[in-house]
Every structure is written in structure tokens, then in C-alpha cells.
Design a protein around this motif. Structure first.
Motif, short mmCIF file in Angstrom:
data_model
loop_
_atom_site.label_atom_id
_atom_site.label_comp_id
_atom_site.label_asym_id
_atom_site.label_seq_id
_atom_site.Cartn_x
_atom_site.Cartn_y
_atom_site.Cartn_z
N ILE A 57 0.95 -1.27 0.42
CA ILE A 57 0.19 -0.16 0.10
C ILE A 57 1.13 0.81 -0.01
CG2 ILE A 57 -1.88 1.20 1.85
CD1 ILE A 57 -2.76 -1.57 2.54
N ASP A 58 0.64 2.13 -0.95
CA ASP A 58 1.46 3.56 -0.40
C ASP A 58 1.43 4.27 0.69
OD1 ASP A 58 2.88 4.70 -4.02
OD2 ASP A 58 0.47 3.59 -3.90
N ASN A 59 2.32 4.34 1.13
CA ASN A 59 2.83 5.14 2.09
C ASN A 59 4.07 5.96 2.11
OD1 ASN A 59 1.11 4.74 4.76
ND2 ASN A 59 1.15 2.57 3.41
N ILE A 60 4.59 6.72 2.91
CA ILE A 60 5.13 7.83 2.89
C ILE A 60 6.56 7.35 3.69
CG2 ILE A 60 6.56 9.95 3.44
CD1 ILE A 60 3.32 11.00 3.48
N TYR A 61 7.85 6.86 2.64
CA TYR A 61 9.32 7.15 3.20
C TYR A 61 10.39 7.81 3.33
CZ TYR A 61 6.66 2.35 2.19
OH TYR A 61 5.75 1.15 2.61
N VAL A 62 10.91 7.92 4.55
CA VAL A 62 12.08 8.59 4.36
C VAL A 62 13.60 7.67 4.77
CG1 VAL A 62 12.47 8.55 6.07
CG2 VAL A 62 12.97 10.41 5.33
N LEU A 63 15.30 8.15 3.35
CA LEU A 63 15.96 7.74 2.96
C LEU A 63 16.92 8.97 4.02
CD1 LEU A 63 18.05 6.47 1.35
CD2 LEU A 63 17.89 7.54 0.30
N ASP A 64 16.76 8.44 4.74
CA ASP A 64 18.54 9.09 5.77
C ASP A 64 19.13 9.28 4.80
OD1 ASP A 64 20.36 10.56 7.63
OD2 ASP A 64 19.33 9.92 8.83
N LEU A 65 20.18 10.10 4.65
CA LEU A 65 21.05 10.23 3.90
C LEU A 65 22.86 9.84 3.83
CD1 LEU A 65 20.32 13.09 0.28
CD2 LEU A 65 20.66 10.43 0.23
N GLU A 66 22.61 10.28 5.61
CA GLU A 66 23.91 10.09 6.33
C GLU A 66 24.53 8.78 6.94
OE1 GLU A 66 24.05 12.93 9.68
OE2 GLU A 66 23.57 14.96 8.56
N ILE A 67 22.94 8.28 7.00
CA ILE A 67 23.88 6.32 6.83
C ILE A 67 23.29 5.60 6.18
CG2 ILE A 67 23.67 6.96 9.70
CD1 ILE A 67 20.50 6.08 9.69
N ASN A 68 22.32 6.49 4.94
CA ASN A 68 22.44 4.70 3.50
C ASN A 68 20.44 4.36 4.14
OD1 ASN A 68 21.81 4.69 0.90
ND2 ASN A 68 23.07 2.91 1.15
N LYS A 69 20.15 4.80 5.08
CA LYS A 69 18.82 3.85 5.62
C LYS A 69 17.62 4.65 5.76
CE LYS A 69 20.39 0.94 8.96
NZ LYS A 69 19.76 0.15 10.33
N GLN A 70 16.67 3.03 4.69
CA GLN A 70 15.06 4.07 4.52
C GLN A 70 14.02 3.71 6.06
OE1 GLN A 70 14.99 2.22 0.21
NE2 GLN A 70 13.19 1.62 1.48
N TYR A 71 13.05 4.30 6.29
CA TYR A 71 12.24 4.30 6.95
C TYR A 71 10.74 4.63 5.99
CZ TYR A 71 16.12 4.30 10.09
OH TYR A 71 17.21 4.36 10.30
N GLN A 72 9.52 3.57 7.16
CA GLN A 72 8.40 4.11 6.83
C GLN A 72 7.95 4.87 7.88
OE1 GLN A 72 5.54 0.87 5.49
NE2 GLN A 72 4.12 1.71 5.82
N ILE A 73 7.24 5.94 7.54
CA ILE A 73 7.25 6.98 8.82
C ILE A 73 5.00 7.16 9.40
CG2 ILE A 73 9.50 7.88 8.28
CD1 ILE A 73 7.95 10.29 6.76
N THR A 74 4.39 6.22 7.28
CA THR A 74 3.18 6.35 7.50
C THR A 74 2.84 5.01 7.07
OG1 THR A 74 2.63 6.40 5.55
CG2 THR A 74 2.91 9.37 6.69
N SER A 75 1.25 5.36 8.43
CA SER A 75 0.75 3.10 7.50
C SER A 75 -0.47 3.87 7.36
CB SER A 75 1.43 2.46 9.15
OG SER A 75 1.16 1.25 8.83
N ARG A 76 -1.01 3.79 6.74
CA ARG A 76 -2.18 3.97 6.50
C ARG A 76 -2.84 3.14 6.11
NH1 ARG A 76 -2.81 6.27 10.30
NH2 ARG A 76 -4.77 6.94 9.71
N LYS A 77 -4.25 2.77 6.28
CA LYS A 77 -4.68 1.86 5.09
C LYS A 77 -4.78 2.10 3.95
CE LYS A 77 -8.95 -0.41 6.17
NZ LYS A 77 -10.41 -1.07 7.26
N PHE A 78 -5.58 2.85 3.79
CA PHE A 78 -5.72 3.33 1.81
C PHE A 78 -4.30 4.53 1.46
CE2 PHE A 78 -9.56 2.69 4.51
CZ PHE A 78 -10.10 1.42 3.52
N GLY A 79 -3.80 4.57 2.18
CA GLY A 79 -2.18 5.01 1.69
C GLY A 79 -2.32 6.14 2.07
N ALA A 80 -1.03 6.88 1.81
CA ALA A 80 -0.31 8.14 2.38
C ALA A 80 0.59 8.90 0.97
CB ALA A 80 0.27 8.22 3.18
#
Length: 84
Positions: A57-80
Motif C-alpha cells: 500500500i502506498d505510504n511515505i518513506y524517508v531515506l537518511d542520506l547520512e547513514i543510507n537507511k530508509q524508514y517507513q514513516i506512515t502506515s495508512r490503511k488506504f495509503g499516504a
């Protein structure tokens, strides 16, 4: 700013998110080309926010360029979509 962040598509390789330094001309891929359907990337400092259906499901993610890690920052039933 001195950078442009954009979606880059290749017919054979797929999509990625890239950053273009407008002073040096350096064009850097943030992810390997692939089938992930990235959308609406924005860069804030060393963080790149984007939406993706990575977990089904579409959600919003973030990539931290300093440590090259990505995280999911939303978890919406119908997407974000469209981080801002």
C-alpha cells in the motif's frame, strides 16, 4: 538550492530517485534501478521523503542520506501520498 531531486526512468532497468547537483553536474542515483514505483520525492536537509507501495500500500518513506537507511514513516490503511 543547489540540487534537483527527481524520478529517473529507464525502459529496461526501471525507476530510481536521483539527485542532480546543478553546480557540478553530478547525477547520483539514490537507489538501484528497479520496479519499485517511487513517487513525489522531496529533499529536506539530508532526508529524502517519497511515497512508495513497497509493502503493498502506498505510504511515505524517508531515506537518511547520512547513514543510507530508509524508514517507513506512515502506515495508512488506504495509503499516504505526496510528502511535503
Amino acid at each position: 538550492g543547489k540540487e534537483i531531486i527527481f524520478l529517473r526512468t529507464d525502459k529496461l532497468q526501471g525507476k530510481t530517485i536521483s539527485v542532480l547537483n546543478i553546480e557540478t553536474g553530478e547525477n547520483k542515483k539514490l537507489f538501484p534501478f528497479g520496479t519499485e514505483n517511487f513517487g513525489h520525492p522531496i529533499k529536506v536537509g539530508n532526508l529524502v521523503y517519497y511515497n512508495s507501495p513497497y509493502n503493498g500500500i502506498d505510504n511515505i518513506y524517508v531515506l537518511d542520506l547520512e547513514i543510507n537507511k530508509q524508514y517507513q514513516i506512515t502506515s495508512r490503511k488506504f495509503g499516504a501520498y505526496n510528502p511535503c
